[in-house]
Design an enzyme around this catalytic site. Structure first.
Site, PDB file in Angstrom:
ATOM      1  N   GLU A 278       0.856  -1.194   0.000  1.00 52.78           N
ATOM      2  CA  GLU A 278       0.000   0.000   0.000  1.00 52.78           C
ATOM      3  C   GLU A 278       0.893   1.246   0.000  1.00 52.78           C
ATOM      4  OE1 GLU A 278      -1.987  -0.479   3.688  1.00 52.78           O
ATOM      5  OE2 GLU A 278      -3.086  -2.285   3.089  1.00 52.78           O
ATOM      6  N   GLY A 280       1.793   5.179  -1.060  1.00 52.40           N
ATOM      7  CA  GLY A 280       1.172   6.447  -1.423  1.00 52.40           C
ATOM      8  C   GLY A 280       2.205   7.510  -1.702  1.00 52.40           C
ATOM      9  N   ARG A 317       1.420  20.453   5.861  1.00 52.00           N
ATOM     10  CA  ARG A 317       2.486  19.650   6.459  1.00 52.00           C
ATOM     11  C   ARG A 317       3.468  20.460   7.306  1.00 52.00           C
ATOM     12  NH1 ARG A 317       5.996  17.188   4.091  1.00 52.00           N
ATOM     13  NH2 ARG A 317       6.049  15.307   5.385  1.00 52.00           N
ATOM     14  N   TYR A 321       3.445  19.150  11.001  1.00 58.04           N
ATOM     15  CA  TYR A 321       4.569  18.270  11.343  1.00 58.04           C
ATOM     16  C   TYR A 321       5.904  18.996  11.471  1.00 58.04           C
ATOM     17  CZ  TYR A 321       1.467  14.749   9.087  1.00 58.04           C
ATOM     18  OH  TYR A 321       0.419  13.952   8.696  1.00 58.04           O
ATOM     19  N   CYS A 347      -4.399  33.958   9.096  1.00 62.61           N
ATOM     20  CA  CYS A 347      -4.262  34.660  10.369  1.00 62.61           C
ATOM     21  C   CYS A 347      -3.878  33.690  11.492  1.00 62.61           C
ATOM     22  CB  CYS A 347      -5.571  35.377  10.690  1.00 62.61           C
ATOM     23  SG  CYS A 347      -5.414  36.577  12.023  1.00 62.61           S
ATOM     24  N   GLU A 348      -2.712  33.114  11.374  1.00 64.50           N
ATOM     25  CA  GLU A 348      -2.130  32.209  12.366  1.00 64.50           C
ATOM     26  C   GLU A 348      -0.613  32.354  12.321  1.00 64.50           C
ATOM     27  OE1 GLU A 348      -3.624  30.111  14.444  1.00 64.50           O
ATOM     28  OE2 GLU A 348      -5.657  29.963  13.655  1.00 64.50           O
TER      29      GLU A 348
END
Length: 420
Positions: A278, A280, A317, A321, A347-348
């Site tokens: 599997e 990705g 990301r 992370y 606004c962060e």
């Protein structure tokens, strides 16, 4: 720089298309993918598995655009899904449900019914409660559900805690030391056909040792099941192979599969079973970039900021992370480089895409944020009522629009004002 990107006379090209031409035609921010890079990555896995009973599945959660699913379905891929919505995407793109494995810790009753209706290849079951629900639904509908138990081998993948899935403290799977008892129960339940073992220990793994350690646990369990008279048809060994974002040196796709097959070939218990994977990120991660434009350059006593039109809602990301993505100018600038934090307009304070990057840029310049093909658009949002970007795929000198840019009006089209 990846193979599908090249600097031609000071201008960055995606395959044979100038990125500046894509920005002019489709606007920014925009996701840009390479058809050849995706096809080549999958083909490397397929070639490494050639001559064996093997199915290479694509993990939709990395990037679920219909064009990418379509491309991989044509190449013979199976699909790993984690929701009913992803199953509907596979079907809409012409994928074969008989090549679909359904993973995920929280499958709803509606999702299970949908998957049974379309006869997916296998359910990767992650708890005893899920197993019993699946049995009840399959029995009530006259279906038989093929089942693998996702076994948690308690192996450290050596990756970011948020994308490590094979440890005891993770929510995923059934503990290795409890799995035999759950298999015994599964073998007795109506509507259930035990067909395999599933194991996935995490993502962005850059060494072979965790894969091999997990394999040893899977083989040990397969031996115990054989002694119990529970016959298996396949091993699903998950994915998780990392890519290069900065200076990582992950094993090649061929080396990863070779290590797995060598371990399988040495064990009579699993030697004749079908093997499923599997993957990705390792198929699409390096095959995409996020194209963005510099809106403003700003400085204070401590920092310089390049404020761009992409943001954390477009590429989550870095904020989620603290992930690193290379950021390069689309056009070569002869000026001196300065050190910038590349940030968005959301606004962060957590809205950043790259920190302390040496860039020779001016306001209005285009930047390419590399290795954004996986978990970019798939994790995007509309925070701050920001329409999500267009997605395009390059194929030589051709450019295909594979997702229109959203409009603000589309974002509130399903909302309703209160009555007067």
């Amino acid at each position: 720089m990846t193979d599908w990107l090249s600097d031609r006379n000071g201008l960055l090209h995606a395959e044979d298309v100038p990125l500046s031409a894509i920005a002019a035609r489709f606007g920014t921010p925009a996701y840009v993918y390479s058809r050849s890079a995706i096809a080549t990555a999958f083909e490397e896995f397929a070639r490494a598995a050639a001559g064996r009973r093997a199915l290479v599945c694509y993990a939709l959660k990395a990037n679920s655009n219909l064009a990418i699913i379509d491309l991989l379905a044509r190449a013979g891929a199976g699909f790993d899904i984690v929701s009913g919505g992803e199953l509907k995407r596979v079907l809409a793109a012409g994928g074969d449900p008989a090549k679909v494995v359904f993973s995920g810790v929280g499958k709803s009753e509606a999702e299970i019914r949908l998957a049974l209706e379309h006869s997916v290849r296998c359910f990767n079951v992650e708890s005893e409660s899920e197993l019993r629900r699946l049995s009840a639904i399959a029995s009530a509908t006259g279906k038989r559900a093929n089942v693998s138990l996702r076994v948690n081998p308690d192996v450290d993948a050596g990756t970011h805690p948020y994308i490590s899935t094979g440890l005891r403290q993770n929510k995923f799977g059934i503990a290795h030391d409890a799995a035999l008892a759950v298999y015994r129960e599964a073998a007795k339940l109506p509507g259930i056909a035990v067909v395999g073992i599933d194991c996935h220990i995490g993502s962005q793994i850059t060494e072979l040792a965790p894969f091999v350690a997990a394999m040893d646990k899977v083989i040990e369990l397969a031996g115990a099941l054989s002694r119990e008279g529970i016959a298996l048809e396949h091993l699903d060994l998950g994915g998780g192979l990392g890519i290069r974002y900065d200076d990582e040196q992950p094993p090649s796709r061929a080396a990863m599969l070779a290590a797995v097959f060598e371990r399988i070939d040495s064990s009579p218990v699993v030697r004749d079973l079908e093997v499923m994977f599997e993957f990705g990120r390792s198929i699409v991660g390096n095959a995409g970039l996020l194209l963005t434009r510099v809106e403003y350059l700003k400085a204070n006593s401590d920092k310089r900021f390049a404020i761009v039109d992409a943001a954390m809602n477009d590429l989550m990301r870095p904020a989620l992370y603290e992930a690193y993505h290379r950021i390069v100018p689309v056009a070569r600038n002869p000026g001196a480089a300065s050190r910038y934090d590349v940030v968005g307009p959301v606004c962060e304070s957590g809205d950043w895409l790259g920190r302390d990057r040496d860039l020779a840029i001016n306001e209005g310049d285009l930047l390419a944020i590399l290795s954004a093909g996986a978990y970019g658009m798939a994790m995007s949002s509309n925070y701050n009522t920001r329409p999500r970007p267009a997605e395009v795929m390059v194929e030589g000198s051709r450019v295909h629009l594979i997702r229109d840019r959203e409009t603000v009006e589309s974002l509130y089209a399903l909302e309703r004002r209160l009555p007067a």
